[in-house]
Design an enzyme around this catalytic site. Structure first.
Site, PDB file in Angstrom:
ATOM      1  N   ASP A 119      28.131   4.966  38.163  1.00  0.00           N
ATOM      2  CA  ASP A 119      29.273   5.098  37.239  1.00  0.00           C
ATOM      3  C   ASP A 119      29.249   6.432  36.489  1.00  0.00           C
ATOM      4  O   ASP A 119      29.974   6.608  35.513  1.00  0.00           O
ATOM      5  CB  ASP A 119      29.304   3.914  36.250  1.00  0.00           C
ATOM      6  CG  ASP A 119      28.053   3.830  35.381  1.00  0.00           C
ATOM      7  OD1 ASP A 119      27.176   4.717  35.481  1.00  0.00           O
ATOM      8  OD2 ASP A 119      27.947   2.867  34.587  1.00  0.00           O
ATOM      9  N   HIS A 175      26.711   7.735  34.779  1.00  0.00           N
ATOM     10  CA  HIS A 175      25.928   7.811  33.542  1.00  0.00           C
ATOM     11  C   HIS A 175      24.677   8.670  33.713  1.00  0.00           C
ATOM     12  O   HIS A 175      24.135   8.772  34.807  1.00  0.00           O
ATOM     13  CB  HIS A 175      25.567   6.420  33.000  1.00  0.00           C
ATOM     14  CG  HIS A 175      24.542   5.649  33.789  1.00  0.00           C
ATOM     15  ND1 HIS A 175      24.669   4.298  34.031  1.00  0.00           N
ATOM     16  CD2 HIS A 175      23.369   5.999  34.356  1.00  0.00           C
ATOM     17  CE1 HIS A 175      23.614   3.877  34.705  1.00  0.00           C
ATOM     18  NE2 HIS A 175      22.813   4.892  34.917  1.00  0.00           N
ATOM     19  N   GLU A 190      26.351   4.895  29.184  1.00  0.00           N
ATOM     20  CA  GLU A 190      27.379   4.285  30.012  1.00  0.00           C
ATOM     21  C   GLU A 190      28.757   4.875  29.699  1.00  0.00           C
ATOM     22  O   GLU A 190      28.941   5.503  28.650  1.00  0.00           O
ATOM     23  CB  GLU A 190      27.394   2.771  29.749  1.00  0.00           C
ATOM     24  CG  GLU A 190      26.088   2.059  30.098  1.00  0.00           C
ATOM     25  CD  GLU A 190      25.856   1.941  31.604  1.00  0.00           C
ATOM     26  OE1 GLU A 190      26.232   2.850  32.353  1.00  0.00           O
ATOM     27  OE2 GLU A 190      25.276   0.922  32.029  1.00  0.00           O
ATOM     28  N   ASP A 204      14.760   6.705  28.617  1.00  0.00           N
ATOM     29  CA  ASP A 204      15.262   5.387  28.235  1.00  0.00           C
ATOM     30  C   ASP A 204      14.263   4.276  28.535  1.00  0.00           C
ATOM     31  O   ASP A 204      13.234   4.506  29.187  1.00  0.00           O
ATOM     32  CB  ASP A 204      16.612   5.102  28.927  1.00  0.00           C
ATOM     33  CG  ASP A 204      16.610   5.491  30.411  1.00  0.00           C
ATOM     34  OD1 ASP A 204      15.525   5.692  30.978  1.00  0.00           O
ATOM     35  OD2 ASP A 204      17.697   5.586  30.998  1.00  0.00           O
TER      36      ASP A 204
HETATM   37  C1  GLP Z   1      19.076   3.910  35.715  1.00  0.00           C
HETATM   38  C2  GLP Z   1      18.441   4.923  34.780  1.00  0.00           C
HETATM   39  C3  GLP Z   1      19.004   6.310  35.012  1.00  0.00           C
HETATM   40  C4  GLP Z   1      18.965   6.633  36.478  1.00  0.00           C
HETATM   41  C5  GLP Z   1      19.783   5.638  37.261  1.00  0.00           C
HETATM   42  C6  GLP Z   1      19.853   5.925  38.746  1.00  0.00           C
HETATM   43  O1  GLP Z   1      20.308   3.498  35.294  1.00  0.00           O
HETATM   44  N1  GLP Z   1      18.615   4.605  33.408  1.00  0.00           N
HETATM   45  O2  GLP Z   1      18.269   7.256  34.250  1.00  0.00           O
HETATM   46  O3  GLP Z   1      19.460   7.938  36.684  1.00  0.00           O
HETATM   47  O4  GLP Z   1      19.181   4.373  37.060  1.00  0.00           O
HETATM   48  O5  GLP Z   1      18.795   5.347  39.418  1.00  0.00           O
HETATM   49  P1  GLP Z   1      18.440   5.599  40.937  1.00  0.00           P
HETATM   50  O6  GLP Z   1      17.764   6.938  40.989  1.00  0.00           O
HETATM   51  O7  GLP Z   1      17.510   4.491  41.302  1.00  0.00           O
HETATM   52  O8  GLP Z   1      19.704   5.582  41.700  1.00  0.00           O
END
Ligand code: GLP
Length: 263
Positions: free
Chosen positions: A136, A138, A143, A67
């Protein structure tokens, strides 16, 4: 789903880096799906270390990131392109043409999303997809409410995600509201998925992903339908799992089996 509960976040990174390294050694021209966020950072550090000591060659590997924020240029220090350059790409011998991150500045976002899907297909599909998870539930930026059959597209971020990710920006108002993200359907086509999570704040999402119903409200739960997914968590992220003891027993048996079947 194979559920691996490690003692620490470091052990999670080590487990995941070992799997990726094994894959790359056995399939030098494989296609890796990569993730951003703080969770995979330890894994990337370990991959860089293996590359520097000469035991891991990325020269024939192709990568696709999950993404990217809409509106951030690759030189913006919170863009996912920048993150990947900073934390992996510039430290290993991946060629610039073989790394792909969606373009958050694309003028025609809809056709860019289609082209991204086509590029994945042309590369032969993703062999190994690395995934983090949002609080959440995702995966990528899918989402709650995202179609479980969705493809790469534009997505509006939820307030929860904006709040979670605000720590990387000056303040909450600077977090982009839109992102380009691979869809759940795109992710489900990867040959293997590795979902990693660390820390207490992921415990609820992990419990729902593994032990709850498959629902578009927790897009990671779609992985219950994936034939080859490993979820790797530390004790804190796994703390709400109700069948922890069973997962541990299965994992011990799995490791025994792997040992006796390794030539
Ligand atoms: C963002 C990314 C996700 C990732 C999430 C969790 O939302 N788009 O791909 O898994 O963050 O991030 P973190 O590893 O910093 O908790």
């Amino acid at each position: 789903m194979r559920v691996v509960i490690e003692n620490s976040a470091e052990a999670v990174s080590q487990f995941v880096a070992d799997r990726i390294a094994q894959w790359v050694r056995h399939h030098p021209s494989c296609v890796l799906g990569l993730a951003t966020g703080s969770t995979p950072l330890g894994t990337y550090r370990e991959l860089i270390r293996l590359h520097r000591e000469g035991s891991l060659d990325f020269s024939a590997v192709t990568t696709f990131n999950l993404d990217e924020y809409v509106g951030l240029s690759p030189s913006h220090d919170q863009s996912y392109q920048y993150f990947m350059q900073d934390n992996l790409f510039q430290h290993v011998n991946l060629s610039a043409e073989s790394t792909h991150v969606p373009d958050g500045l694309a003028t025609d976002l809809a056709s860019h999303c289609l082209q991204y899907e086509e590029a994945i297909r042309d590369a032969g599909g993703i062999d190994l997809q690395l995934l983090g998870i949002g609080t959440d539930g995702h995966i990528a930026f899918n989402e709650p409410g995202s179609s479980l059959g969705s493809r790469t597209r534009l997505k509006s971020l939820t307030h929860e995600t904006i709040r979670d990710n605000a720590r990387f920006f000056e303040n909450e108002s600077k977090v982009p509201r839109l992102a380009i993200t691979m869809g759940v359907g795109t992710i489900m086509e990867a040959r293997q998925c590795l979902l990693l999570a660390t820390g207490e704040n992921k415990a609820e999402a992990i419990q729902a992903t593994i032990e709850g119903p498959v629902t578009a409200q927790i897009t990671a739960s779609a992985l219950q339908y994936h034939p080859n997914t490993i979820v790797v968590v530390d004790e804190a992220a796994g703390s709400r799992l109700q069948r922890k003891d069973y997962y541990r027993e299965v994992e011990l048996a799995q490791l025994e089996w792997e040992k006796s079947n390794t030539p």
